[in-house]
Motif scaffolding. Structure first.
Motif, PDB file in Angstrom:
ATOM      1  N   HIS A 122      -1.386 -10.046  18.334  1.00  0.00           N
ATOM      2  CA  HIS A 122      -0.853 -10.636  17.102  1.00  0.00           C
ATOM      3  C   HIS A 122       0.172 -11.739  17.371  1.00  0.00           C
ATOM      4  O   HIS A 122       0.809 -12.226  16.439  1.00  0.00           O
ATOM      5  CB  HIS A 122      -0.208  -9.542  16.250  1.00  0.00           C
ATOM      6  N   ALA A 123       0.315 -12.126  18.629  1.00  0.00           N
ATOM      7  CA  ALA A 123       1.386 -13.059  18.989  1.00  0.00           C
ATOM      8  C   ALA A 123       1.228 -14.406  18.295  1.00  0.00           C
ATOM      9  O   ALA A 123       2.199 -14.952  17.744  1.00  0.00           O
ATOM     10  CB  ALA A 123       1.425 -13.238  20.502  1.00  0.00           C
ATOM     11  N   ARG A 124       0.036 -14.968  18.319  1.00  0.00           N
ATOM     12  CA  ARG A 124      -0.140 -16.302  17.744  1.00  0.00           C
ATOM     13  C   ARG A 124       0.147 -16.290  16.243  1.00  0.00           C
ATOM     14  O   ARG A 124       0.808 -17.185  15.703  1.00  0.00           O
ATOM     15  CB  ARG A 124      -1.564 -16.819  18.008  1.00  0.00           C
ATOM     16  N   ALA A 125      -0.341 -15.258  15.555  1.00  0.00           N
ATOM     17  CA  ALA A 125      -0.077 -15.142  14.119  1.00  0.00           C
ATOM     18  C   ALA A 125       1.419 -14.985  13.868  1.00  0.00           C
ATOM     19  O   ALA A 125       1.961 -15.539  12.902  1.00  0.00           O
ATOM     20  CB  ALA A 125      -0.842 -13.962  13.536  1.00  0.00           C
ATOM     21  N   ALA A 126       2.095 -14.242  14.733  1.00  0.00           N
ATOM     22  CA  ALA A 126       3.539 -14.037  14.565  1.00  0.00           C
ATOM     23  C   ALA A 126       4.305 -15.341  14.742  1.00  0.00           C
ATOM     24  O   ALA A 126       5.230 -15.641  13.986  1.00  0.00           O
ATOM     25  CB  ALA A 126       4.029 -12.990  15.563  1.00  0.00           C
ATOM     26  N   VAL A 127       3.926 -16.128  15.755  1.00  0.00           N
ATOM     27  CA  VAL A 127       4.605 -17.407  15.995  1.00  0.00           C
ATOM     28  C   VAL A 127       4.389 -18.351  14.818  1.00  0.00           C
ATOM     29  O   VAL A 127       5.325 -18.980  14.312  1.00  0.00           O
ATOM     30  CB  VAL A 127       4.104 -18.049  17.307  1.00  0.00           C
ATOM     31  N   THR A 128       3.151 -18.444  14.354  1.00  0.00           N
ATOM     32  CA  THR A 128       2.849 -19.344  13.240  1.00  0.00           C
ATOM     33  C   THR A 128       3.591 -18.929  11.979  1.00  0.00           C
ATOM     34  O   THR A 128       4.166 -19.767  11.272  1.00  0.00           O
ATOM     35  CB  THR A 128       1.335 -19.370  12.973  1.00  0.00           C
ATOM     36  N   GLU A 129       3.603 -17.637  11.687  1.00  0.00           N
ATOM     37  CA  GLU A 129       4.279 -17.137  10.493  1.00  0.00           C
ATOM     38  C   GLU A 129       5.784 -17.391  10.566  1.00  0.00           C
ATOM     39  O   GLU A 129       6.402 -17.872   9.594  1.00  0.00           O
ATOM     40  CB  GLU A 129       4.012 -15.640  10.351  1.00  0.00           C
ATOM     41  N   ALA A 130       6.390 -17.103  11.717  1.00  0.00           N
ATOM     42  CA  ALA A 130       7.837 -17.274  11.849  1.00  0.00           C
ATOM     43  C   ALA A 130       8.213 -18.746  11.815  1.00  0.00           C
ATOM     44  O   ALA A 130       9.220 -19.127  11.206  1.00  0.00           O
ATOM     45  CB  ALA A 130       8.315 -16.630  13.149  1.00  0.00           C
ATOM     46  N   ARG A 131       7.412 -19.578  12.461  1.00  0.00           N
ATOM     47  CA  ARG A 131       7.714 -21.012  12.439  1.00  0.00           C
ATOM     48  C   ARG A 131       7.601 -21.566  11.029  1.00  0.00           C
ATOM     49  O   ARG A 131       8.446 -22.358  10.577  1.00  0.00           O
ATOM     50  CB  ARG A 131       6.759 -21.758  13.376  1.00  0.00           C
ATOM     51  N   TRP A 132       6.565 -21.165  10.285  1.00  0.00           N
ATOM     52  CA  TRP A 132       6.409 -21.650   8.911  1.00  0.00           C
ATOM     53  C   TRP A 132       7.573 -21.187   8.048  1.00  0.00           C
ATOM     54  O   TRP A 132       8.095 -21.937   7.223  1.00  0.00           O
ATOM     55  CB  TRP A 132       5.079 -21.173   8.338  1.00  0.00           C
ATOM     56  N   SER A 133       8.017 -19.971   8.242  1.00  0.00           N
ATOM     57  CA  SER A 133       9.160 -19.481   7.467  1.00  0.00           C
ATOM     58  C   SER A 133      10.423 -20.250   7.821  1.00  0.00           C
ATOM     59  O   SER A 133      11.244 -20.556   6.950  1.00  0.00           O
ATOM     60  CB  SER A 133       9.355 -17.989   7.729  1.00  0.00           C
ATOM     61  N   ALA A 134      10.587 -20.579   9.101  1.00  0.00           N
ATOM     62  CA  ALA A 134      11.743 -21.382   9.522  1.00  0.00           C
ATOM     63  C   ALA A 134      11.685 -22.766   8.893  1.00  0.00           C
ATOM     64  O   ALA A 134      12.697 -23.290   8.402  1.00  0.00           O
ATOM     65  CB  ALA A 134      11.770 -21.491  11.045  1.00  0.00           C
ATOM     66  N   GLU A 135      10.505 -23.370   8.893  1.00  0.00           N
ATOM     67  CA  GLU A 135      10.351 -24.698   8.308  1.00  0.00           C
ATOM     68  C   GLU A 135      10.629 -24.659   6.805  1.00  0.00           C
ATOM     69  O   GLU A 135      11.317 -25.538   6.258  1.00  0.00           O
ATOM     70  CB  GLU A 135       8.932 -25.197   8.571  1.00  0.00           C
ATOM     71  N   SER A 136      10.106 -23.644   6.126  1.00  0.00           N
ATOM     72  CA  SER A 136      10.324 -23.517   4.693  1.00  0.00           C
ATOM     73  C   SER A 136      11.798 -23.315   4.383  1.00  0.00           C
ATOM     74  O   SER A 136      12.352 -23.918   3.448  1.00  0.00           O
ATOM     75  CB  SER A 136       9.494 -22.351   4.151  1.00  0.00           C
ATOM     76  N   LEU A 137      12.469 -22.470   5.159  1.00  0.00           N
ATOM     77  CA  LEU A 137      13.889 -22.215   4.932  1.00  0.00           C
ATOM     78  C   LEU A 137      14.719 -23.461   5.208  1.00  0.00           C
ATOM     79  O   LEU A 137      15.696 -23.733   4.500  1.00  0.00           O
ATOM     80  CB  LEU A 137      14.354 -21.050   5.811  1.00  0.00           C
ATOM     81  N   ALA A 138      14.342 -24.236   6.209  1.00  0.00           N
ATOM     82  CA  ALA A 138      15.090 -25.453   6.540  1.00  0.00           C
ATOM     83  C   ALA A 138      15.030 -26.474   5.412  1.00  0.00           C
ATOM     84  O   ALA A 138      15.949 -27.292   5.269  1.00  0.00           O
ATOM     85  CB  ALA A 138      14.549 -26.067   7.827  1.00  0.00           C
ATOM     86  N   ARG A 139      13.963 -26.446   4.619  1.00  0.00           N
ATOM     87  CA  ARG A 139      13.888 -27.361   3.481  1.00  0.00           C
ATOM     88  C   ARG A 139      14.717 -26.878   2.294  1.00  0.00           C
ATOM     89  O   ARG A 139      14.864 -27.601   1.317  1.00  0.00           O
ATOM     90  CB  ARG A 139      12.428 -27.571   3.064  1.00  0.00           C
ATOM     91  N   ARG A 140      15.247 -25.671   2.389  1.00  0.00           N
ATOM     92  CA  ARG A 140      16.111 -25.138   1.333  1.00  0.00           C
ATOM     93  C   ARG A 140      17.572 -25.062   1.787  1.00  0.00           C
ATOM     94  O   ARG A 140      18.483 -25.278   0.995  1.00  0.00           O
ATOM     95  CB  ARG A 140      15.661 -23.728   0.938  1.00  0.00           C
TER      96      ARG A 140
END
Length: 755
Positions: free
Chosen positions: A275-293
């Protein structure tokens, strides 16, 4: 199934008087009968037609509510239960109501049919149970106590983890008072992962206390998406969780949760977990989304992300953030250089990041691989033209950005690239020759930004002139020496005499910039203004750039303004007329000619998609100063709309520049309306208009409390700019912060009114 009994009363409905997405609803009876057809093809087609007509892309119509009882009866008879229950859920969830006589009528119609639907919560088919739980929850306040009781009973009985998670979410939506009890049970016991994810989301959504144990549970469950609830909820769990935490004021908590998830994702990657790749993608997307807020998120999350740069499998998740987060990252440069020296798209992305970060090696790498680096070329162009600022410039109030420095090696590479011919039929970004995309714009734009130091490229620019006349003309205007490069003048004069009007305009504009000869440009603009083509607004803008020289175009401009309002029913037409009104006013001060057109523009405020046009009308009205006073009655009704308030205040301050009250309203009252328009999620233009209006109102309008609101615009964690292109939001918000600080300094120089 006794179909006549199930559809009793169907023909008594006046369907021809009702409407759906495609007009008259007189076809609905046929579609409802088709649903019950024994022929699968007919039933499939009927279902699709109903989806696209009565609840088209989530919009409900006058025909929607009358259809609901018949759908519920068909469901009770076992007809396409899962699909039709889902349809009822979408109807109940709709917030886009088209001409409904009573707001919420479609949702209420679904709620009225919950009686026969609630037994499906115990159906043998798990998907029917899931869909029913979701659909019932969409009724929200319209659902009664029976629905709450049925969901609670299902929670006690359900054993399937995914269904149990859905039921928990539904219980919380219908009965928020039960949230704490349900979530405590779910998080303290041995509930399966989907249920715990649902409980964590409900905890964040409903403002329940969040502690380190909750963050630890998130970390243990990463990636949360694998425990998701199916398409009906339409949520990305980790992103939704951190957004909810941030919205309720928990910026530090949200950042900690994302940082913890990133750390867990990196650990899974090192372990080779499936599940590593899915975890990295999910966490990175959440970081990107949070950075825009969150304004503090990028600086705190970037160190957690940077280790992912060292692995080719995860580097692609991080590189784009280095170009969009406005953060210095010198520690990332060695890893980026190693990637940029390679091949492919990731090397291109890495080089773009290096250019943005100001790495000294970046320009040489771009020159070496120019033909294979379209993203890096675009970044270089944006840096050179001022569309981007580097991280070191982001927080410097008032500092102008320095263009990408002139580089002889890159100039030579651009000259070679300009001579490349398209390779024929290929239309890819890189087609073996000069790309059939924006590459000519970027290459010539770099030369134009450098100006006279790029003069060595004149032979290549002139050779490219027939193929790419518009961008090349702009470059020639900046690069050529009008005294020494007579051959350039002659080439532009020849181009200005023949071909398409847009090309002639570009050549004539370049001539005007080089030698001041406006005659060719005036001639082609007169033709374009008279022709009323698709580029009319652009032609008006080009005329405005001529200043006093545009006086020769007054006959065409006046003719444009004198046309009847019905000729300006499209956005391009009214915006062109507003531009013409602005220019006519500047040249003639003829208010009687321009006021009717401005009034037309203001009226667009009530039209769908008309707000931007009305805002443009207020900008033109402001130019008139006191002469705009006849427009005040048209302006005042719009003051309560936050989108319009800043622009309207600017008009009022220009009408009565020295008055304590504007149109009978105290400046302090207007300050409150302007500040109310500064909302998270704004577009840059709207946010900047707030600051401009505050300055126009002056220091006397601002108490300490109001100044604190402006201080929060600059320094609070929540970003104000939150709309627009995703890769521009953070940059635009940082620019807004700089301007907010300037505004605060301006308003405090004379001292506030006091409390």
């Amino acid at each position: 199934m006794d179909l006549p009994l199930v559809l009793a009363g169907l023909d008594q409905v006046s369907w021809s008087q009702l409407h759906h997405a495609y007009g008259s609803a007189e076809d609905v009876p046929t579609l409802l009968r088709g649903l019950a057809s024994l022929e699968e093809g007919i039933a499939d087609e009927a279902e699709q037609e109903l989806w696209s007509s009565i609840v088209h892309q989530g919009t409900v119509y006058t025909a929607t509510a009358p259809t609901v009882p018949f759908l519920a009866r068909l469901i009770a008879e076992g007809v396409r239960r899962n699909a039709l229950v889902g349809m009822l859920g979408v109807i109940a969830a709709s917030v886009d109501e088209h001409d409904l006589p009573v707001p919420g009528a479609a949702r209420d119609a679904v709620a009225a049919q919950l009686g026969p639907l609630l037994p499906l919560l115990a159906d043998d088919d798990r998907e029917v149970r899931r869909t029913t739980a979701w659909a019932v929850a969409q009724c929200r306040r319209s659902a009664g106590p029976d629905a709450r009781a049925a969901l609670r009973a299902r929670w006690e009985a359900e054993t399937d983890p995914a269904v149990r998670a859905d039921v928990l979410t539904s219980c919380v939506l219908l009965d928020p008072d039960a949230t704490e009890e349900l979530c405590s049970v779910a998080l303290a016991g041995d509930e399966p992962a989907p249920v715990r994810v649902a409980a964590l989301l409900a905890t964040a959504d409903n403002g329940l206390p969040w502690n380190a144990e909750a963050t630890a549970q998130v970390r243990a469950l990463v990636p949360l998406e694998r425990h998701g609830f199916g398409a009906l909820w339409q949520r990305e769990p980790l992103q939704a969780l951190t957004e909810a935490l941030h919205t309720r004021g928990g910026a530090d908590t949200a950042i900690d949760v994302v940082g913890s998830a990133l750390g867990r994702a990196a650990a899974l990657h090192l372990q080779g977990n499936e599940h590593a790749r899915a975890a990295v993608t999910e966490a990175r997307w959440s970081a990107e989304s949070l950075a825009r807020r969150s304004r503090t998120a990028p600086a705190r999350l970037l160190p957690v992300l940077l280790p992912l740069l060292h692995d080719p499998a995860t580097a692609a998740e991080v590189i784009p953030l280095l170009r969009t987060w406005c953060q210095p990252a010198p520690e990332a440069i060695p890893a980026l250089l190693a990637i940029a020296r390679g091949d492919g798209e990731q090397a291109d992305e890495a080089l773009a990041a290096l250019l943005y970060l100001g790495a000294p090696e970046a320009t040489g790498l771009l020159a070496r691989d120019l033909a294979d680096r379209p993203r890096a070329l675009k970044t270089a162009y944006r840096l050179a033209t001022g569309d981007l600022r580097t991280p070191s410039q982001t927080h410097e109030p008032g500092e102008e950005r320095t263009p990408l420095p002139y580089d002889p090696g890159l100039l030579d590479a651009i000259r070679v690239r300009l001579t490349a011919e398209p390779s024929g039929e290929s239309r890819s970004v890189l087609d073996g020759g000069l790309a059939a995309t924006n590459e000519p714009v970027y290459l010539t734009g770099l030369l134009a930004a450098w100006g006279s130091p790029a003069r060595g490229a004149l032979p290549e620019l002139l050779a490219a002139l027939p193929r790419h006349p518009l961008p090349v003309c702009r470059a020639l205007a900046s690069v050529a020496d009008p005294q020494a490069d007579v051959h350039v003048i002659e080439a532009l004069q020849a181009q200005a005499r023949q071909g398409e009007a847009a090309v002639r305009q570009a050549a004539a504009s370049a001539l005007h910039s080089l030698n001041g000869d406006a005659a060719p440009l005036v001639s082609v603009l007169a033709e374009l203004l008279a022709g009323r083509g698709n580029g009319l607004e652009h032609s008006v803008a080009a005329a405005a750039a001529l200043g006093e020289t545009a006086r020769a175009l007054l006959p065409q401009l006046r003719t444009l303004l004198a046309e009847p309002p019905r000729s300006r029913e499209t956005v391009p037409a009214i915006r062109a007329a507003l531009g013409a009104a602005s220019l006519v006013w500047q040249l003639t001060r003829d208010a009687q000619t321009v006021l009717p057109v401005i009034r037309e523009g203001l009226a667009w405020a009530s039209r769908p998609w008309g707000r931007a046009t009305a805002v443009r009308a207020t900008e033109v009205a402001r130019l008139l100063g006191p002469a705009a006073e006849p427009l005040v009655p048209d302006l005042l009704p719009l003051l309560d709309d936050p989108e319009h308030a800043p622009g309207l205040v600017l008009v009022l301050t220009s009408v009565c520049p020295g008055a304590d009250t504007l149109a009978g309203l105290p400046r302090t009252s207007l300050a409150d309306r302007v500040l109310a328009a500064a909302r998270p999620g704004s577009y840059t233009r709207s946010a900047m208009a707030v600051l401009t209006a505050c300055v126009a109102l002056g220091p006397a309008a601002f108490t300490d409390t109001r100044l604190d609101l402006i201080r929060a615009l600059a320094d609070a964690d929540r970003r104000i700019v939150g709309a627009g292109l995703q890769d521009q939001i953070i940059l635009d918000d940082e620019r807004f912060r700089t301007e907010a600080r300037k505004t605060l300094r301006t308003l405090t120089t004379a001292g506030p009114l006091g409390h």
